[in-house]
Design a protein around this motif. Structure first.
Motif, PDB file in Angstrom:
ATOM      1  N   GLN A 256     -21.130 129.887 -57.326  1.00  0.00           N
ATOM      2  CA  GLN A 256     -19.869 129.153 -57.289  1.00  0.00           C
ATOM      3  C   GLN A 256     -19.123 129.354 -58.589  1.00  0.00           C
TER       4      GLN A 256
ATOM      5  N   ASP B  96     -11.634 132.408 -50.695  1.00  0.00           N
ATOM      6  CA  ASP B  96     -13.037 132.737 -50.436  1.00  0.00           C
ATOM      7  C   ASP B  96     -13.226 133.428 -49.087  1.00  0.00           C
TER       8      ASP B  96
ATOM      9  N   ARG C 257     -12.215 138.504 -51.461  1.00  0.00           N
ATOM     10  CA  ARG C 257     -12.949 138.380 -52.712  1.00  0.00           C
ATOM     11  C   ARG C 257     -14.206 139.240 -52.639  1.00  0.00           C
TER      12      ARG C 257
ATOM     13  N   LYS D 215     -18.376 136.201 -55.529  1.00  0.00           N
ATOM     14  CA  LYS D 215     -16.961 136.338 -55.195  1.00  0.00           C
ATOM     15  C   LYS D 215     -16.083 136.156 -56.425  1.00  0.00           C
TER      16      LYS D 215
END
Length: 841
Positions: free
Chosen positions: A161, A310, A335, A340
């Protein structure tokens, strides 16, 4: 100058007379509109969307949800916000990735129950939560369950993340508010992104969803939703200038990702297909954004470009607009990387054909690439764009001779400019932004950008010289402009505490540079005409040449700024202040010899202070004092102080207001006073000095959000009491300034119909009260009202990918009226039908 090869198929009328009658044209438009609406109705009847289950009942509560905790969740994508929520609440959160695609979450900070924090994170997302087991909360779309009642969810993956600190700007766009048409906050200049409830200013941030659903093509189509904003240029002239709070804000002052002198709006209209947000900050803003080329006393418009999300995006959107404009938009984004970290977003547009204005056609092209990298400590974002806009048969503003009344508006399709008049603008632009987290609470940032503009056009100052609508004989020139612009800033943002006081501080340096070159032909005489019985002139030589353009002006603005927001009592009491030292240098040149004809070099210290308090969580009360800065004038030839350059003019604003957020609907009420000085020659002493003042006192009310499920509101009202409070000899003192309407009202609504799932109906009413064309207040421009309607219908194909058909009609009643634009009359936009369809792949 050589024109572009593509000229469309414009409706050329005879050299004398107006051709078809108004009644014939309006009858034809009604037939086109009726046929288009029948097509939409047929498409809606033939398309059968899948049946969806009804929303589930109220969620079960866990003990953990009732427990109070301290949350520190910045505004960011909802997926990463939920990850932080899970970490800070001690709960397991699960959700299917597709549900949170393209959804942002607002900032959530302070001590509250976990349930209250979760509700705020999900506000406006259309999602709800249920208890999956004793330690897990599941995020779902209402009704998305299987026949056994088990929620169909996938887990959030914490690994990879992209989490950013509170002071970060890249990848930290404030979330959309309920309804998705306005964001929960926006950029406050050098202070960065702030939640609207934590901002001591009046602002609005309009989303790309609003732009797409309203079939918007340029910035003007979007900011028409704001009651504080009025169009400041003639419809049909290819230029988009506005007034905010009654003061002019030209396209030369618009910001691109916070940078001045870079946006493709210098005497042109910016297309919105590559735009994620259009932010409107109301009032002077010299401390927040620094001085800009045309000063922008009334406010600032900042354009935020799109970035990859995303979830992969592949969307194709063909479109049509009256009379025969066809084109389309492609939007591709994805991404890359294990987390990502890398993103790419490409937007391309082409459209062309005849507009509803007589003898006018338009061609537009856009290519915009957005790239970004979001690592653990380093974030980089960049734009590279190209925009082309060619208007053949451009329709400019009309002046009216002193002593004459304002004539009745003719049919709004009338083009009183000659068919050969045009404007072509080509822009290349780019920006690069970077952030580095030195330590978790200290971030260094730098941004740089630039553009090159080629603008080729004809200019004829048409003037009404008779009460019968006579347009005086005049002249036309062919002009070629070249603009080179560049801007940059660098600094440090930090969050820290000193005892019980929390700080959000910034120290930065900024610089803006722009060079203006021009070439123009000698004036060519045009014959007289009449507003109601037009006579067109023959095409003159059009020979302005970019290769012959010579420097006309350059500007160089630089500044150092420091600002801080001090908060106590869990940020329920805030003080924001700042100082900006600004250096202003403007040089003007003789385009024949290249010699410098004037050199303006002055400096000023610009302060700002704002306070904000929250007596309850959903109510913010604020006040501010802030200044605007503009170049001081030079004493003209023949005055006692000939050549003397006056210090920069300082505009001052005092504002108080309140913001109310009920979770699904929000409102802002603001009262303000802005004074703007001016200079003139004293008839007694013959000294050129700062003696004039224009004062605007006003009240603004804005409302947006969802009144109830499926019903959304957007609009408000602005009242301005504008007065010329000081004039050089008392003449016109106490009068209203030109072009400032006391009332401007915008009321818009959307309704998701219960009788056909996926069908949404839209409507908007705009009213502008009467105002004066001249400072003597002898030429009154009547007020006007306009009705816009629209509909969209969305459904899913067998593969689950959506199709959305959108239809809008501007000026449904085909009202003919004048718009007062910079003391010129601009004729209203004709009834215009637009149709588009978006296909996701």
């Amino acid at each position: 100058m050589r024109r572009c090869a593509w000229r469309g198929n414009a409706r050329w009328r005879s050299a004398v007379g107006v051709g078809a009658t108004a009644s014939t044209r309006k009858s034809g438009k009604r037939m086109v509109l009726a046929g288009a609406l029948m097509m939409i109705a047929l498409a809606s009847a033939l398309a059968t969307p899948p049946v969806r289950a009804q929303a589930s009942g109220s969620p079960v509560h866990l003990a953990q949800l009732s427990a109070e905790r301290t949350f520190e969740i910045p505004a960011q994508p909802l997926a990463t916000a939920l990850t932080l929520f899970g970490q800070q609440s001690g709960m397991q959160i699960t959700v299917h990735g597709a549900l949170v695609r393209d959804i942002s979450a607002p900032e959530v900070r302070g001590t509250m129950t976990s349930e209250a924090a979760l509700i705020r994170l999900l506000a406006g997302s259309g999602l709800t939560y249920v208890v999956a087991d004793e330690s897990t909360v599941a995020i779902e779309k209402p009704g998305q369950k299987n026949t056994d009642g088990a929620t169909m969810l996938g887990p959030i993956t914490v690994e990879g993340q992209r989490l950013a600190p509170r002071q970060a700007q890249i990848g930290a766009l404030p979330a959309p508010y309920a309804g998705g048409r306005v964001a929960t906050g926006g950029s406050v200049g050098v202070f960065g992104n702030r939640d609207a409830m934590d901002t001591p200013f009046s602002q609005a941030s309009y989303t790309s969803k609003l732009a797409q659903d309203q079939n918007a093509r340029t910035l003007d189509d979007v900011v028409q939703n704001d009651p504080a904003v009025r169009k400041g240029s003639s419809p049909g002239n290819g230029i988009e200038d506005f007034s905010i709070r009654g003061f002019e804000v030209t396209g030369r002052d618009f910001l691109l990702n916070g940078l001045p002198a870079v946006a493709p709006t210098n005497g042109a209209a910016m297309m919105v297909e590559s735009v994620e947000r259009i932010e409107v900050l109301k009032g002077p803003n010299a401390l927040l954004n620094g001085i800009v080329p045309q000063s922008a006393v009334g406010g600032a418009i900042n354009v935020i470009t799109k970035r990859a999300t995303d979830e992969r995006i592949i969307q194709l959107s063909p479109d049509y607009a009256m009379d025969s404009q066809f084109g389309g938009h492609v939007d591709i984004g994805q991404r890359y990387g294990p987390g990502k970290e890398f993103g790419a977003r490409l937007n391309g547009v082409y459209r062309g054909g005849d507009t509803p204005i007589d003898n006018q056609s338009r061609e537009q092209r856009l290519a915009a690439l957005g790239l970004d990298y979001q690592g653990k400590r380093v974030r980089v974002s960049s734009d590279l764009g190209y925009q082309y806009d060619d208007v053949d048969g451009v329709r400019r503003g009309l002046r009216v001779n002193a002593g004459l009344p304002v004539p009745d508006a003719p049919d709004n399709r009338t083009n009183y400019n000659n068919p050969f008049e045009y404007q072509t603008t080509e822009v290349f632009y780019g920006t690069v932004q970077a952030e580095v987290d030195i330590i978790p609470n200290v971030t260094a940032f730098a941004t740089i950008g630039g553009n090159r503009i080629h603008q080729d056009f004809t200019t004829a100052n048409l003037r009404i010289s008779g009460a019968d609508g006579t347009i005086a004989a005049n002249s036309v020139r062919n002009v070629a402009y070249i603009f080179y612009g560049a801007a940059g800033n660098a600094g440090v943002r930090s969050t820290f505490d000193t005892g019980p006081v929390q700080h959000q501080a910034v120290l930065a340096y900024g610089r803006t540079w722009r060079e203006w070159q021009s070439d123009q032909t000698a004036a060519v005489s045009l014959q007289a005409s009449n507003l109601y019985n037009l006579t067109y002139s023959t095409t003159p030589p059009l020979s302005a040449d970019f290769d012959e353009a010579r420097k006309r002006q350059d500007i160089d603005f630089s500044s150092v700024v420091f600002g801080d927001t001090l908060s106590v009592l869990d940020e329920r009491a805030q003080l924001t202040f700042g100082l900006r030292q600004q250096e202003v240098e403007i040089r003007r040149f003789d385009t024949t010899t290249g010699a410098i004809t004037s050199n303006y070099n002055e400096s000023a210290l610009t302060p700002m202070v704002g306070i904000l308090g929250k007596p309850v969580r959903n109510l913010s009360i604020y006040a501010n004092y802030i200044e605007g800065l503009q170049e001081g004038s030079a004493a003209p030839t023949g005055t006692a102080n000939e050549g003397e350059v006056l210090p920069p003019f300082v505009s001052k604003q005092y504002e108080v207001g309140a913001k109310w957020d009920l979770g699904r609907i929000a409102a802002t009420l603001a009262a303000f006073q802005i004074t703007q000085p001016s200079a003139d020659t004293n008839p007694v002493t013959n000294v050129f000095e700062e003696t004039g003042e224009q004062r605007h006192r006003g009240i603004e009310f804005n409302v947006f959000g969802e009144v109830t499920d499926g019903v959304r509101l957007l609009g408000g009202v602005t009242y301005i009491d504008a007065e010329l409070t000081k004039t050089i000899d008392g003449a016109n003192e106490g009068n209203e300034p030109s072009g400032v309407s006391p009332f401007h009202v915008v009321v818009g609504a959307e309704w998701d119909t219960p009788f056909l799932r996926g069908l949404t109906l839209m409507g908007r009413v705009t009213h502008d009260s009467s105002n004066y064309l001249d400072a003597a207040n002898t030429q009154k421009v009547p007020g006007w009202a306009r009705l816009d309607l629209g509909a969209r219908y969305g459904f899913e194909r067998a593969n689950g990918k959506p199709i959305v058909v959108r239809a809008t009609v501007t000026n449904v009643l085909d009202a003919d009226y004048w718009v007062n634009s910079s003391s010129q009359l601009g004729l209203s936009e004709p009834l215009t039908f637009r149709l588009s369809a978006s296909f996701d792949f």
